[in-house]
Design a protein around this motif. Structure first.
Motif, PDB file in Angstrom:
ATOM      1  N   VAL A 180      37.541  16.885  -7.173  1.00 30.02           N
ATOM      2  CA  VAL A 180      38.393  16.308  -7.121  1.00 30.02           C
ATOM      3  C   VAL A 180      39.587  17.520  -7.851  1.00 30.02           C
ATOM      4  O   VAL A 180      38.841  18.399  -8.182  1.00 30.02           O
ATOM      5  CB  VAL A 180      37.862  15.031  -8.582  1.00 30.02           C
ATOM      6  CG1 VAL A 180      39.658  14.645 -10.063  1.00 30.02           C
ATOM      7  CG2 VAL A 180      37.403  14.492  -8.035  1.00 30.02           C
ATOM      8  N   GLY A 181      41.103  17.049  -7.504  1.00 31.05           N
ATOM      9  CA  GLY A 181      41.981  17.757  -7.329  1.00 31.05           C
ATOM     10  C   GLY A 181      41.739  18.726  -6.168  1.00 31.05           C
ATOM     11  O   GLY A 181      43.052  19.074  -6.216  1.00 31.05           O
ATOM     12  N   SER A 182      40.921  18.980  -5.855  1.00 27.38           N
ATOM     13  CA  SER A 182      41.651  19.110  -3.943  1.00 27.38           C
ATOM     14  C   SER A 182      42.292  18.879  -3.066  1.00 27.38           C
ATOM     15  O   SER A 182      42.674  18.026  -2.917  1.00 27.38           O
ATOM     16  CB  SER A 182      40.014  20.217  -3.669  1.00 27.38           C
ATOM     17  OG  SER A 182      39.663  18.500  -2.884  1.00 27.38           O
ATOM     18  N   GLN A 183      42.567  19.459  -1.759  1.00 27.84           N
ATOM     19  CA  GLN A 183      43.669  18.239  -1.359  1.00 27.84           C
ATOM     20  C   GLN A 183      42.892  18.210  -0.600  1.00 27.84           C
ATOM     21  O   GLN A 183      41.790  18.805   0.333  1.00 27.84           O
ATOM     22  CB  GLN A 183      44.617  19.725  -0.062  1.00 27.84           C
ATOM     23  CG  GLN A 183      46.107  19.269   0.568  1.00 27.84           C
ATOM     24  CD  GLN A 183      46.952  17.767  -0.268  1.00 27.84           C
ATOM     25  OE1 GLN A 183      47.272  18.374  -1.696  1.00 27.84           O
ATOM     26  NE2 GLN A 183      47.331  17.523   0.054  1.00 27.84           N
ATOM     27  N   ALA A 184      43.015  16.741   0.139  1.00 30.03           N
ATOM     28  CA  ALA A 184      42.214  15.725   1.079  1.00 30.03           C
ATOM     29  C   ALA A 184      42.115  16.818   1.948  1.00 30.03           C
ATOM     30  O   ALA A 184      43.603  16.370   2.841  1.00 30.03           O
ATOM     31  CB  ALA A 184      42.580  13.791   1.168  1.00 30.03           C
ATOM     32  N   PRO A 185      41.585  16.918   3.550  1.00 30.09           N
ATOM     33  CA  PRO A 185      41.810  16.923   4.908  1.00 30.09           C
ATOM     34  C   PRO A 185      41.922  15.678   5.020  1.00 30.09           C
ATOM     35  O   PRO A 185      41.704  14.915   5.586  1.00 30.09           O
ATOM     36  CB  PRO A 185      39.863  17.293   4.972  1.00 30.09           C
ATOM     37  CG  PRO A 185      39.639  17.298   3.529  1.00 30.09           C
ATOM     38  CD  PRO A 185      40.068  16.676   2.489  1.00 30.09           C
TER      39      PRO A 185
ATOM     40  N   PHE B 146      49.406   8.133   6.324  1.00 31.12           N
ATOM     41  CA  PHE B 146      50.170   7.245   4.865  1.00 31.12           C
ATOM     42  C   PHE B 146      51.103   7.978   4.463  1.00 31.12           C
ATOM     43  O   PHE B 146      50.704   8.103   2.846  1.00 31.12           O
ATOM     44  CB  PHE B 146      48.483   6.790   4.509  1.00 31.12           C
ATOM     45  CG  PHE B 146      48.129   6.342   5.403  1.00 31.12           C
ATOM     46  CD1 PHE B 146      48.788   5.111   5.861  1.00 31.12           C
ATOM     47  CD2 PHE B 146      46.997   6.782   5.902  1.00 31.12           C
ATOM     48  CE1 PHE B 146      47.995   4.266   7.307  1.00 31.12           C
ATOM     49  CE2 PHE B 146      46.301   5.382   6.372  1.00 31.12           C
ATOM     50  CZ  PHE B 146      46.221   4.588   7.169  1.00 31.12           C
ATOM     51  N   GLY B 147      51.358   9.856   5.054  1.00 33.54           N
ATOM     52  CA  GLY B 147      52.374  10.503   3.234  1.00 33.54           C
ATOM     53  C   GLY B 147      53.143   9.210   2.892  1.00 33.54           C
ATOM     54  O   GLY B 147      53.642   8.406   2.641  1.00 33.54           O
ATOM     55  N   GLY B 148      52.998   9.429   0.843  1.00 30.61           N
ATOM     56  CA  GLY B 148      53.437   8.703   0.190  1.00 30.61           C
ATOM     57  C   GLY B 148      53.015   7.613  -0.682  1.00 30.61           C
ATOM     58  O   GLY B 148      53.337   6.695  -1.430  1.00 30.61           O
TER      59      GLY B 148
ATOM     60  N   LYS C  65      50.225  12.619  -2.806  1.00 25.22           N
ATOM     61  CA  LYS C  65      50.402  14.407  -2.635  1.00 25.22           C
ATOM     62  C   LYS C  65      49.370  14.223  -1.504  1.00 25.22           C
ATOM     63  O   LYS C  65      49.115  15.622  -1.668  1.00 25.22           O
ATOM     64  CB  LYS C  65      51.206  14.660  -3.732  1.00 25.22           C
ATOM     65  CG  LYS C  65      52.151  14.634  -4.143  1.00 25.22           C
ATOM     66  CD  LYS C  65      52.348  15.480  -5.561  1.00 25.22           C
ATOM     67  CE  LYS C  65      54.100  15.016  -6.086  1.00 25.22           C
ATOM     68  NZ  LYS C  65      54.573  15.529  -7.506  1.00 25.22           N
ATOM     69  N   GLY C  66      48.293  14.078  -1.283  1.00 28.64           N
ATOM     70  CA  GLY C  66      47.491  14.250  -0.527  1.00 28.64           C
ATOM     71  C   GLY C  66      45.970  14.697  -1.407  1.00 28.64           C
ATOM     72  O   GLY C  66      45.317  15.374  -0.877  1.00 28.64           O
ATOM     73  N   LYS C  67      46.200  14.505  -2.787  1.00 29.08           N
ATOM     74  CA  LYS C  67      45.284  15.450  -3.736  1.00 29.08           C
ATOM     75  C   LYS C  67      43.760  14.404  -3.546  1.00 29.08           C
ATOM     76  O   LYS C  67      44.312  12.802  -3.791  1.00 29.08           O
ATOM     77  CB  LYS C  67      45.700  15.344  -4.960  1.00 29.08           C
ATOM     78  CG  LYS C  67      44.731  16.529  -6.215  1.00 29.08           C
ATOM     79  CD  LYS C  67      45.449  17.038  -7.205  1.00 29.08           C
ATOM     80  CE  LYS C  67      46.051  15.545  -8.246  1.00 29.08           C
ATOM     81  NZ  LYS C  67      46.064  16.575  -9.260  1.00 29.08           N
ATOM     82  N   VAL C  68      42.678  14.344  -4.007  1.00 33.43           N
ATOM     83  CA  VAL C  68      41.653  14.086  -4.039  1.00 33.43           C
ATOM     84  C   VAL C  68      42.251  13.865  -5.811  1.00 33.43           C
ATOM     85  O   VAL C  68      41.767  14.090  -6.525  1.00 33.43           O
ATOM     86  CB  VAL C  68      40.678  15.087  -3.966  1.00 33.43           C
ATOM     87  CG1 VAL C  68      39.096  13.382  -4.190  1.00 33.43           C
ATOM     88  CG2 VAL C  68      40.609  14.550  -2.193  1.00 33.43           C
ATOM     89  N   LEU C  69      41.844  12.308  -5.770  1.00 32.05           N
ATOM     90  CA  LEU C  69      41.180  11.856  -7.607  1.00 32.05           C
ATOM     91  C   LEU C  69      40.136  11.343  -7.411  1.00 32.05           C
ATOM     92  O   LEU C  69      39.888  11.209  -8.582  1.00 32.05           O
ATOM     93  CB  LEU C  69      42.612  10.587  -7.691  1.00 32.05           C
ATOM     94  CG  LEU C  69      44.045  10.834  -7.502  1.00 32.05           C
ATOM     95  CD1 LEU C  69      44.829   9.203  -7.228  1.00 32.05           C
ATOM     96  CD2 LEU C  69      44.349  11.856  -8.994  1.00 32.05           C
TER      97      LEU C  69
END
Length: 166
Positions: A20-25, A42-44, A140-144
């Protein structure tokens, strides 16, 4: 390596889910039309990754049905159901079941998804398939949210996964 269970017996995975908090590959999977399905496409949008062993199991099929139902009420969110099932099998399942609110992605062409997301089961009776897990990614591609289901033979915690979407 993470540990989950299959019918109460420990099962290890090839790695860990993105924290969590990292950029998803980013990934490239194969859709039912044999075109690429990638996270970057799926940007945005928010993206829910429903990862599981195979549509040919009742629990996996139920999870796709449930996420299909839930996806109808999610704004700016795409649900991608991911396994190693062939796109033809996914298409047949979705057509037969009336699944219209989720996208399926097959990892049959590449091992990169399993490596980057750490989901390949490295032992147990389903060795080589994906461990049941859910990853939720923001616009934004961040893991929640990222969680391996504690028991592969049980459905994921839908409420916990979707709670991060507000």
């Amino acid at each position: 390596m993470a540990t989950t269970a299959f019918k109460g017996n420990p099962v290890h995975t090839s790695g860990e889910l993105p924290p969590v908090g990292s950029q998803a590959p980013d990934f490239t999977l194969v859709g039912v039309d044999l075109d690429d399905v990638s996270l970057s496409s799926f940007g945005g949008q928010r993206v829910v990754l429903n990862i599981f062993p195979s549509l040919d199991t009742s629990t996996c099929a139920r999870s796709v049905r449930k996420f299909n139902e839930l996806a109808a009420d999610l704004d700016n969110t795409t649900v991608v159901c991911i396994s190693k099932d062939l796109p033809f099998a996914a298409n047949r399942f979705c057509t037969t079941e009336g699944i219209e609110n989720v996208i399926t992605g097959s990892a049959f062409r590449s091992h990169a998804f399993a490596k980057d997301y750490g989901v390949r089961m490295s032992d147990g009776p389903l060795e080589g398939l994906f461990a049941r897990s859910v990853v939720v990614v923001d616009e934004k591609g961040k893991v929640l949210y990222a969680e391996f289901a504690p028991e592969i033979s049980e459905e994921p915690d839908y409420d916990a996964a979707l709670a991060v979407l507000g």
